[in-house]
Design a protein around this motif. Structure first.
Motif, PDB file in Angstrom:
ATOM      1  N   LYS A  30     -26.850  -3.871  19.524  1.00  0.00           N
ATOM      2  CA  LYS A  30     -27.515  -4.496  20.666  1.00  0.00           C
ATOM      3  C   LYS A  30     -27.370  -6.009  20.597  1.00  0.00           C
ATOM      4  O   LYS A  30     -27.623  -6.621  19.557  1.00  0.00           O
ATOM      5  N   ASN A  31     -26.960  -6.613  21.710  1.00  0.00           N
ATOM      6  CA  ASN A  31     -26.805  -8.071  21.854  1.00  0.00           C
ATOM      7  C   ASN A  31     -25.776  -8.661  20.899  1.00  0.00           C
ATOM      8  O   ASN A  31     -25.775  -9.868  20.664  1.00  0.00           O
ATOM      9  N   GLN A  32     -24.925  -7.816  20.338  1.00  0.00           N
ATOM     10  CA  GLN A  32     -23.872  -8.287  19.454  1.00  0.00           C
ATOM     11  C   GLN A  32     -22.514  -7.869  20.019  1.00  0.00           C
ATOM     12  O   GLN A  32     -22.419  -7.379  21.135  1.00  0.00           O
ATOM     13  N   LEU A  33     -21.470  -8.070  19.218  1.00  0.00           N
ATOM     14  CA  LEU A  33     -20.107  -7.803  19.679  1.00  0.00           C
ATOM     15  C   LEU A  33     -19.497  -6.650  18.906  1.00  0.00           C
ATOM     16  O   LEU A  33     -19.460  -6.665  17.675  1.00  0.00           O
ATOM     17  N   THR A  34     -19.044  -5.637  19.635  1.00  0.00           N
ATOM     18  CA  THR A  34     -18.332  -4.502  19.063  1.00  0.00           C
ATOM     19  C   THR A  34     -16.907  -4.496  19.588  1.00  0.00           C
ATOM     20  O   THR A  34     -16.683  -4.688  20.786  1.00  0.00           O
ATOM     21  N   VAL A  35     -15.955  -4.279  18.709  1.00  0.00           N
ATOM     22  CA  VAL A  35     -14.550  -4.155  19.107  1.00  0.00           C
ATOM     23  C   VAL A  35     -14.133  -2.697  18.993  1.00  0.00           C
ATOM     24  O   VAL A  35     -14.295  -2.075  17.935  1.00  0.00           O
ATOM     25  N   LEU A  36     -13.634  -2.153  20.085  1.00  0.00           N
ATOM     26  CA  LEU A  36     -13.053  -0.822  20.104  1.00  0.00           C
ATOM     27  C   LEU A  36     -11.558  -0.984  20.293  1.00  0.00           C
ATOM     28  O   LEU A  36     -11.107  -1.480  21.323  1.00  0.00           O
ATOM     29  N   TYR A  37     -10.780  -0.598  19.289  1.00  0.00           N
ATOM     30  CA  TYR A  37      -9.338  -0.826  19.367  1.00  0.00           C
ATOM     31  C   TYR A  37      -8.572   0.479  19.238  1.00  0.00           C
ATOM     32  O   TYR A  37      -8.993   1.407  18.549  1.00  0.00           O
ATOM     33  N   ALA A  38      -7.441   0.546  19.944  1.00  0.00           N
ATOM     34  CA  ALA A  38      -6.626   1.757  19.953  1.00  0.00           C
ATOM     35  C   ALA A  38      -5.284   1.436  20.574  1.00  0.00           C
ATOM     36  O   ALA A  38      -5.105   0.413  21.243  1.00  0.00           O
ATOM     37  N   ASP A  39      -4.346   2.332  20.358  1.00  0.00           N
ATOM     38  CA  ASP A  39      -3.037   2.199  20.976  1.00  0.00           C
ATOM     39  C   ASP A  39      -3.153   2.436  22.477  1.00  0.00           C
ATOM     40  O   ASP A  39      -4.154   2.990  22.960  1.00  0.00           O
ATOM     41  N   GLY A  40      -2.145   1.996  23.223  1.00  0.00           N
ATOM     42  CA  GLY A  40      -2.148   2.228  24.652  1.00  0.00           C
ATOM     43  C   GLY A  40      -2.208   3.708  24.980  1.00  0.00           C
ATOM     44  O   GLY A  40      -1.666   4.547  24.262  1.00  0.00           O
ATOM     45  N   GLY A  41      -2.895   4.064  26.061  1.00  0.00           N
ATOM     46  CA  GLY A  41      -3.022   5.463  26.445  1.00  0.00           C
ATOM     47  C   GLY A  41      -4.083   6.232  25.715  1.00  0.00           C
ATOM     48  O   GLY A  41      -4.129   7.463  25.797  1.00  0.00           O
ATOM     49  N   SER A  42      -4.961   5.538  25.002  1.00  0.00           N
ATOM     50  CA  SER A  42      -6.029   6.205  24.241  1.00  0.00           C
ATOM     51  C   SER A  42      -7.341   6.280  25.007  1.00  0.00           C
ATOM     52  O   SER A  42      -8.386   6.535  24.419  1.00  0.00           O
ATOM     53  N   LEU A  43      -7.284   6.017  26.310  1.00  0.00           N
ATOM     54  CA  LEU A  43      -8.443   6.165  27.208  1.00  0.00           C
ATOM     55  C   LEU A  43      -9.575   5.215  26.877  1.00  0.00           C
ATOM     56  O   LEU A  43     -10.758   5.530  27.076  1.00  0.00           O
ATOM     57  N   LYS A  44      -9.237   4.018  26.403  1.00  0.00           N
ATOM     58  CA  LYS A  44     -10.270   3.032  26.075  1.00  0.00           C
ATOM     59  C   LYS A  44     -11.072   2.642  27.311  1.00  0.00           C
ATOM     60  O   LYS A  44     -12.298   2.548  27.267  1.00  0.00           O
ATOM     61  N   SER A  45     -10.381   2.390  28.423  1.00  0.00           N
ATOM     62  CA  SER A  45     -11.075   1.976  29.648  1.00  0.00           C
ATOM     63  C   SER A  45     -11.954   3.099  30.190  1.00  0.00           C
ATOM     64  O   SER A  45     -13.062   2.853  30.672  1.00  0.00           O
ATOM     65  N   TRP A  46     -11.453   4.331  30.133  1.00  0.00           N
ATOM     66  CA  TRP A  46     -12.257   5.476  30.567  1.00  0.00           C
ATOM     67  C   TRP A  46     -13.512   5.607  29.709  1.00  0.00           C
ATOM     68  O   TRP A  46     -14.607   5.857  30.221  1.00  0.00           O
ATOM     69  N   PHE A  47     -13.347   5.447  28.389  1.00  0.00           N
ATOM     70  CA  PHE A  47     -14.500   5.541  27.488  1.00  0.00           C
ATOM     71  C   PHE A  47     -15.533   4.468  27.818  1.00  0.00           C
ATOM     72  O   PHE A  47     -16.733   4.743  27.905  1.00  0.00           O
ATOM     73  N   ALA A  48     -15.067   3.221  27.992  1.00  0.00           N
ATOM     74  CA  ALA A  48     -15.987   2.116  28.249  1.00  0.00           C
ATOM     75  C   ALA A  48     -16.749   2.333  29.556  1.00  0.00           C
ATOM     76  O   ALA A  48     -17.957   2.084  29.638  1.00  0.00           O
ATOM     77  N   LEU A  49     -16.036   2.801  30.580  1.00  0.00           N
ATOM     78  CA  LEU A  49     -16.691   3.020  31.865  1.00  0.00           C
ATOM     79  C   LEU A  49     -17.666   4.192  31.796  1.00  0.00           C
ATOM     80  O   LEU A  49     -18.765   4.140  32.365  1.00  0.00           O
TER      81      LEU A  49
END
Length: 298
Positions: A1-20
């Motif tokens: 909470k109120n901090q910074l988390t980095v979620l990293y992955a190769d392209g096509g790993s549905l990062k944007s779908w997960f975030a949304l």
């Protein structure tokens, strides 16, 4: 909470779908998928900063996720397209908009493009991460992986850029995706935590109904091919106690590495040495999960 988390992955790993999907769950005060371990802290307003696609793509994804949940798309997600503009050049207006909206979750999609020129350098990373630290709320930063991680079949990966990305983040998570018919299985490995123990690997199955239909998320068993040796040991021991030799053969890891990791896990009260069993070369120790530290979820 109120901090910074980095979620990293190769392209096509549905990062944007997960975030949304995470944003939708937070706004609804519902778990990301129907399981206690996927509970999400409630948010009142989400700010989505996009350097990779456009608003039409964003709205289409949001509509498909909402359709999968049989709800109307949430209206408390503020979208802003920043393609071609490094974050440090737009931080004043972004900060003003986030403050006005009362955003308590800010999603950055993605870090490399937000950095602008020379995104692999420490200077660009620190400048961008420093700008992010001025924003209110919790920051979820989506990032790509370095070239070695993208081509490596096993073991933990690293985000693209300097070491300051991982060092600055309070929590770092690596996602690994395996395509399936009609979707993908994505396993999330917790690689760094500043203020809590690392979580065990977790997985989500993304089911896509055609090219335009609903998208539904389900809880799933993680694929541990890319997990640490310690995580693989813990998972293997859920089916019963095993010898060092058996673990080595099962995980395709040298017995010396197995022993090192077992003793580290023993010090953390995760495993315990049990009775010995007779073998061709004398008695061998069995290793099992320590009571109260079962790796599998009930």
């Amino acid at each position: 909470k109120n901090q910074l988390t980095v979620l990293y992955a190769d392209g096509g790993s549905l990062k944007s779908w997960f975030a949304l999907a995470l944003a939708v769950a937070a706004l609804r005060n519902e778990p990301l998928v129907p399981a206690a371990r996927w509970c999400v802290r409630q948010c009142l307003s989400v700010f989505y900063l996009d350097w990779e696609t456009d608003q039409r793509t964003h709205q289409r994804r949001l509509w498909r996720l909402a359709k999968g949940l049989n709800i109307a798309p949430p209206t408390d997600i503020t979208y802003r397209n920043l393609r071609g503009t490094p974050l440090h050049n737009a931080i004043d207006s972004v900060l003003g908009q986030a403050t006005t909206r009362g955003s308590d979750l800010v999603i950055i999609d993605s870090l490399g493009m937000a950095c602008g020129d020379e995104p692999e350098t420490a200077q660009a990373n620190l400048r961008t991460l420093g700008a992010l630290s001025t924003l209110p709320g919790t920051k979820l930063v989506l990032a790509h992986v370095n070239a070695m991680t993208a081509t490596s079949p096993n073991g933990p990966g690293r985000p693209y850029g300097s070491v300051f990305i991982r060092n600055t983040a309070r929590s770092a998570i690596e996602a690994r995706s395996e395509p399936e018919d009609g979707g993908a299985l994505v396993t999330y490995h917790h690689r760094k935590a500043n203020d809590a123990p690392l979580a065990k690997p977790m997985a989500i199955r993304f089911a896509f109904e055609g090219l335009t239909g609903p998208v539904t998320l389900y809880g799933a068993e993680p694929d541990l091919q890319h997990a640490t040796v310690a995580d693989q040991i813990l998972s293997s021991l859920t089916s019963g106690a095993k010898t060092v030799t058996a673990l080595g053969e099962l995980l395709d890891v040298s017995e010396s590495d197995i022993r090192v990791n077992l003793h580290r896990l023993e010090k953390r009260y995760k495993v315990t040495q049990l009775v010995t069993e007779s073998g061709g070369r004398g008695k061998k120790s069995l290793w099992g999960l320590a009571d109260g530290n079962r790796y599998s979820e009930p």
